[in-house]
Design a protein around this motif. Structure first.
Motif: not given
Length: 245
Positions: A3-4, A146-148, A174-175, A180-181
């Protein structure tokens, strides 16, 4: 494809012009180093590193905020402006004002005082906040990001300013960018950090859209075995707000 990589490739295809042969034209990340010349910025950078000064958390936060103000001023030179006329008490004056729709986005919690410094200058900007942290699933040196949590406005066709005090491995940045995208495709992207390691810069160059702007207050030597910046300053979040569990 991860996905990145999909996010990066999609953005590059949308934003990079094509050549006559249909190939994507490469536009490298633009990196701005701000402490190469002597200025008050170096004075504030010295104080946030100094173990005899940084223990005062209020002073530490204020110095981070001041650095944010200096960086915002330097970054403002690269924004887009429009001509306007304003009425003064004695006549009409032609001048310019920022044309970009700015969105300031910081990574919790260490990014908050830096965010405030930018907001002091870009006071009409929209604001976004994202949490990201190193998760050690095996209680060893290995970690993932982790982005929560996120509270972010629509980013479509706006100018994103993504700010965080430290750029170590680059994985958190980067995560957060990939998260954000999901909120739309910005017209321009500026990433601002106070202290960066070469490894983090290289990671961003390999994993973010090619034409991003990276603003670095100061570049340090390397990362240690635990992926902390050396000489660095310690843990910016703890110094600003106290130790965490």
């Amino acid at each position: 494809m991860s996905s990145r990589a999909q996010s990066r490739d999609f953005y590059n295809k949308q934003k990079n012009p094509s050549t006559a042969l249909g190939e994507t034209k490469k536009v490298n990340m633009q990196i701005h180093y701000l402490s190469e010349d002597n200025s008050v910025l170096n004075h504030f950078l010295g104080q946030i590193r100094n173990v005899n000064v940084q223990h005062d958390s209020m002073r530490f936060r204020r110095n981070i905020e001041r650095i944010g103000e200096v960086m915002a001023y330097e970054l403002s030179k690269d924004l887009h402006y429009k001509n306007i006329e304003i009425q003064t008490p004695l006549g009409i004056k032609k001048t310019t004002e920022i044309e970009d729709q700015l969105v300031l986005c910081s990574i919790l919690r260490a990014g908050l005082p830096l965010h405030l410094g930018f907001l002091n200058f870009f006071d009409s900007a929209e604001n976004g906040f994202v949490s990201a942290y190193r998760h050690h699933p095996n209680n060893d040196d290995f970690f993932d990001i982790l982005v929560e949590y996120q509270a972010v406005p629509n980013l479509q066709d706006k100018t994103l300013l993504l700010i965080d005090p430290m750029l170590a491995t680059g994985q958190s940045m980067v995560a957060v960018f990939n998260k954000l995208m999901e909120k739309g495709l910005p017209k321009e992207i500026h990433i601002a950090v106070i202290i960066a390691a070469p490894q983090g810069i290289e990671y961003l160059e390999n994993n973010l859209p090619d034409h991003c702007h990276l603003w670095v207050a100061t570049l340090d030597e390397t990362l240690n075995a635990k992926n902390y910046i050396v000489p660095g300053l310690g843990d910016a979040g703890d110094l600003a707000y106290g130790n965490k569990l």
